[in-house]
Design a protein around this motif. Sequence first.
Motif, PDB file in Angstrom:
ATOM      1  N   GLU A  45      -6.385  -0.209 -16.795  1.00 57.25           N
ATOM      2  CA  GLU A  45      -7.765  -0.067 -17.318  1.00 57.25           C
ATOM      3  C   GLU A  45      -9.146   0.217 -16.250  1.00 57.25           C
ATOM      4  O   GLU A  45      -9.359  -1.265 -15.839  1.00 57.25           O
ATOM      5  CB  GLU A  45      -8.158  -0.596 -18.808  1.00 57.25           C
ATOM      6  N   GLY A  46      -9.831   0.959 -16.007  1.00 53.22           N
ATOM      7  CA  GLY A  46     -10.456   0.084 -15.197  1.00 53.22           C
ATOM      8  C   GLY A  46     -10.536   0.984 -13.737  1.00 53.22           C
ATOM      9  O   GLY A  46     -11.563   1.304 -12.776  1.00 53.22           O
ATOM     10  N   ALA A  47      -9.353   0.271 -12.818  1.00 50.40           N
ATOM     11  CA  ALA A  47      -9.060   0.428 -11.637  1.00 50.40           C
ATOM     12  C   ALA A  47      -8.759   1.831 -11.923  1.00 50.40           C
ATOM     13  O   ALA A  47      -8.328   2.578 -12.103  1.00 50.40           O
ATOM     14  CB  ALA A  47      -7.406   0.014 -11.444  1.00 50.40           C
ATOM     15  N   LEU A  48      -8.980   2.287  -9.946  1.00 50.47           N
ATOM     16  CA  LEU A  48      -8.471   3.529  -9.873  1.00 50.47           C
ATOM     17  C   LEU A  48      -7.662   3.639  -8.068  1.00 50.47           C
ATOM     18  O   LEU A  48      -8.015   2.706  -7.572  1.00 50.47           O
ATOM     19  CB  LEU A  48      -9.911   4.144  -9.609  1.00 50.47           C
ATOM     20  N   ASN A  49      -6.810   4.633  -8.548  1.00 52.34           N
ATOM     21  CA  ASN A  49      -6.297   4.752  -7.247  1.00 52.34           C
ATOM     22  C   ASN A  49      -6.356   6.376  -6.697  1.00 52.34           C
ATOM     23  O   ASN A  49      -6.102   6.706  -7.666  1.00 52.34           O
ATOM     24  CB  ASN A  49      -4.581   3.999  -8.058  1.00 52.34           C
ATOM     25  N   ILE A  50      -6.896   5.925  -5.660  1.00 51.53           N
ATOM     26  CA  ILE A  50      -7.174   7.854  -4.899  1.00 51.53           C
ATOM     27  C   ILE A  50      -6.116   7.654  -3.965  1.00 51.53           C
ATOM     28  O   ILE A  50      -5.434   6.963  -2.661  1.00 51.53           O
ATOM     29  CB  ILE A  50      -8.311   7.946  -4.544  1.00 51.53           C
ATOM     30  N   MET A  51      -5.072   8.727  -3.770  1.00 59.71           N
ATOM     31  CA  MET A  51      -4.275   9.305  -2.158  1.00 59.71           C
ATOM     32  C   MET A  51      -5.201  10.374  -1.478  1.00 59.71           C
ATOM     33  O   MET A  51      -5.559  10.561  -1.831  1.00 59.71           O
ATOM     34  CB  MET A  51      -2.795   9.859  -3.324  1.00 59.71           C
ATOM     35  N   ILE A  52      -5.032   9.278  -0.202  1.00 59.54           N
ATOM     36  CA  ILE A  52      -5.984  10.268   0.734  1.00 59.54           C
ATOM     37  C   ILE A  52      -4.972  10.892   2.006  1.00 59.54           C
ATOM     38  O   ILE A  52      -4.241  10.637   2.084  1.00 59.54           O
ATOM     39  CB  ILE A  52      -7.022   9.190   1.434  1.00 59.54           C
ATOM     40  N   ILE A  53      -5.377  12.453   1.896  1.00 55.40           N
ATOM     41  CA  ILE A  53      -4.127  12.923   2.678  1.00 55.40           C
ATOM     42  C   ILE A  53      -4.890  13.730   4.315  1.00 55.40           C
ATOM     43  O   ILE A  53      -6.157  14.158   3.851  1.00 55.40           O
ATOM     44  CB  ILE A  53      -3.612  13.871   2.443  1.00 55.40           C
ATOM     45  N   GLY A 141       5.471   2.776  -6.606  1.00 54.65           N
ATOM     46  CA  GLY A 141       5.034   2.198  -8.524  1.00 54.65           C
ATOM     47  C   GLY A 141       3.330   2.105  -9.163  1.00 54.65           C
ATOM     48  O   GLY A 141       3.326   1.053  -9.526  1.00 54.65           O
ATOM     49  N   ILE A 142       2.772   2.598  -8.209  1.00 54.10           N
ATOM     50  CA  ILE A 142       1.645   2.818  -7.719  1.00 54.10           C
ATOM     51  C   ILE A 142       1.056   3.724  -9.031  1.00 54.10           C
ATOM     52  O   ILE A 142       0.846   4.974  -8.031  1.00 54.10           O
ATOM     53  CB  ILE A 142       0.546   2.171  -7.033  1.00 54.10           C
ATOM     54  N   HIS A 143       0.302   4.101  -9.902  1.00 56.12           N
ATOM     55  CA  HIS A 143      -0.308   5.079 -10.647  1.00 56.12           C
ATOM     56  C   HIS A 143      -1.484   5.565  -9.665  1.00 56.12           C
ATOM     57  O   HIS A 143      -2.890   5.224  -9.591  1.00 56.12           O
ATOM     58  CB  HIS A 143      -0.455   4.668 -11.638  1.00 56.12           C
ATOM     59  N   PHE A 304       2.464  -3.887  -3.297  1.00 60.99           N
ATOM     60  CA  PHE A 304       2.593  -3.058  -3.936  1.00 60.99           C
ATOM     61  C   PHE A 304       2.200  -3.279  -5.658  1.00 60.99           C
ATOM     62  O   PHE A 304       1.453  -2.639  -6.406  1.00 60.99           O
ATOM     63  CB  PHE A 304       3.737  -1.979  -4.209  1.00 60.99           C
ATOM     64  N   GLN A 305       2.989  -4.109  -6.263  1.00 56.96           N
ATOM     65  CA  GLN A 305       2.840  -4.987  -7.265  1.00 56.96           C
ATOM     66  C   GLN A 305       1.219  -5.507  -7.730  1.00 56.96           C
ATOM     67  O   GLN A 305       0.836  -4.725  -8.762  1.00 56.96           O
ATOM     68  CB  GLN A 305       3.059  -6.078  -8.079  1.00 56.96           C
ATOM     69  N   ALA A 306       0.887  -5.733  -6.440  1.00 56.87           N
ATOM     70  CA  ALA A 306      -0.585  -6.724  -6.513  1.00 56.87           C
ATOM     71  C   ALA A 306      -1.619  -5.186  -6.823  1.00 56.87           C
ATOM     72  O   ALA A 306      -2.781  -5.340  -7.584  1.00 56.87           O
ATOM     73  CB  ALA A 306      -0.728  -7.269  -5.483  1.00 56.87           C
ATOM     74  N   ILE A 307      -1.398  -4.270  -6.008  1.00 54.06           N
ATOM     75  CA  ILE A 307      -2.425  -2.818  -6.623  1.00 54.06           C
ATOM     76  C   ILE A 307      -1.626  -2.423  -7.793  1.00 54.06           C
ATOM     77  O   ILE A 307      -3.078  -2.026  -8.292  1.00 54.06           O
ATOM     78  CB  ILE A 307      -2.111  -2.289  -5.421  1.00 54.06           C
ATOM     79  N   ALA A 308      -0.380  -2.198  -8.402  1.00 48.44           N
ATOM     80  CA  ALA A 308      -0.831  -1.510  -8.905  1.00 48.44           C
ATOM     81  C   ALA A 308      -0.856  -2.137 -10.574  1.00 48.44           C
ATOM     82  O   ALA A 308      -1.496  -1.692 -11.406  1.00 48.44           O
ATOM     83  CB  ALA A 308       0.680  -1.495  -9.334  1.00 48.44           C
TER      84      ALA A 308
END
Length: 456
Positions: A45-53, A141-143, A304-308
Motif C-alpha cells: 500500500e502506498g508504493a508504486l511501480n511503473i514499467m518504463i519502456i 516478483g515485483i507488482h 527485487f525483494q527490497a523493491i517488492a
Amino acid sequence: MAVATTALVIGSSLTAYGAYYDIYGNISQENIDTDAFGDRPGKVEGALNIMIIGSDVRSGDNGDYGKAEGERPDSLIIAHISPNQDGATLINLPRDSMVNLPACEANGDKPGMAAQYGMVNSAMTFGGVQCQWKAVEQTTGIHIDHFISLDFTGFKGMVDSIGGVEMCIPSAVDDDKAHLVLEAGKQVLDGEQSLGYMRSRYGQGDGSDLSRIDRQQDFLGAMLRKVTSGEIMSSPASIYGFLGSVTDSITTDDELTLDKMTDIAISMREVDMGNIQFVTVPNGQDPADPNRVAWTQPDADRLFQAIANDTEIAEKDDDKEKEEKDDSAADDSVSAVPAEQVAVEVLNGSGVDGRGSEVADALGAKGFQITGTGNPAEGTVPAKTTVYYGSGQESHAKSVAAELKTAIVEENPLLAGSTTVQLVIAADWDGIKGGGGALPSSVEGKTAEATEDVCG
C-alpha cells in the motif's frame, strides 16, 4: 517522465495546469488485462511501480532509424516510487537478460508464446505490452501498477523542448549505427544527439549493453536535474513544450489517469535528487551464450525483494554494519543471533489485509526462517508490535526486533519449549528497517544527484 512532467505543472501556475489537462487527451492508452495473469505479486500500500519502456518501434517517423521486425523494449526500467522512503529507485533490466518467460496468449496481431527461456524483452514481440508486463512481474516478483512507453521520436522532442541536456563526453564518439558523432568534452546535446547517445553501444565503452545502461543512467540523471531546475519550472512556455512533446509520443495503460499522475507528482515534487537512485540488476555472463547475461543469484532476488516489499535500499557498508552490530552487542547482555538461525511465525493484527505476508516475505529476504503466517486470536492483539519468545529464545526475538522500526520483545509462557519466536504486528506497525534491503555488493547504484561527470 510522467512524474517529471506533472511535477512541473504542480509546481507552476493554474494556467499551465489547465493547458496540461487539455493535452492530456493526446496520450495513447492501452487496456491491460492483469486479471489474465493469474497469481500476481502482492502490492504494498502506498508504493508504486511503473514499467518504463523505451520502444524500438520503427514505424512512422521512427523509420529513419533503420528497419526491425515488430516492437520490443530498447530499454526496460522499473521505476519504484516509495513514499515510505521519500524517494525513487529506477532498476534497469538489461535487454540481453536471459530469463524464464511465462506463456502469453495471442494478443491482436501478436501470436503469443509458450513458456520459454529467452531474452526478457522478447515478450513484447510475441504478446505486446500485456505479455511484457506479465513477464516482468513473474521474473522479478515485483507488482507492476502501470506502464509508460516512449518511442525514439518522442524522446528527441522531449529533450529539445527543454533546450537540450548538458553531458560530459570522455572521448570522441563516431557510431554509424546510432547516427552519432560527438567531440570529447562537456557539451549540450540536442534531441537527435541525445537519442544517439542513449542508443549508442558499439562506438563507446566496451560495446556492451551494460556499459550503455551506465551511460543512460548518467544521461537520465542530468536530464532530471535540468527538468527540475528553476529555469524550466519558472517558464510556462517551457512547461507547455515539454508537456506537448511527452503527450504526443507516449503510451500508458488506461488506469494511469490524470488524477493518478497528479498524485504521483505531489508525492515526488519535494524529493531530493540524492534520493532518486539508478541501479542495474546484478548479472553475469549467461553460461549458454557469452553474448547474453543472466541475473546473479541470490543478489538479484534480494534487490527485487527490497523493491517488492518497499524496504529501504541503501549502499551496503560492511564495516559500518559490523561496527553497529558490535556496539549493539556491547550494550546488551544478550548476544545477537544470525537471521539464518531464527525461526519466525508472523501474525497480522494490524487490521491491514496482506500485511502479514508482506512482512514475512521481507523478513525471509533478510534470511529469517518463516514458519508460517496468520492472524492472532481475537482479543490477543497487543497495543504495540511485539516479538514473543519462549525460554532461552530471547536473543532470537531480539534479532527479529532489531530489524523492525518499532517493536518490543516479551516472554510468553505459551511458547515454552518452542524454538520459534512469534511476531505479532499491531496497529502501531511502522515498517522494516533497510538492512535486508541493502544493495548487494554486486549491485552498482548511483543517484540522480551524483551521476558521473568525468569532465570535472
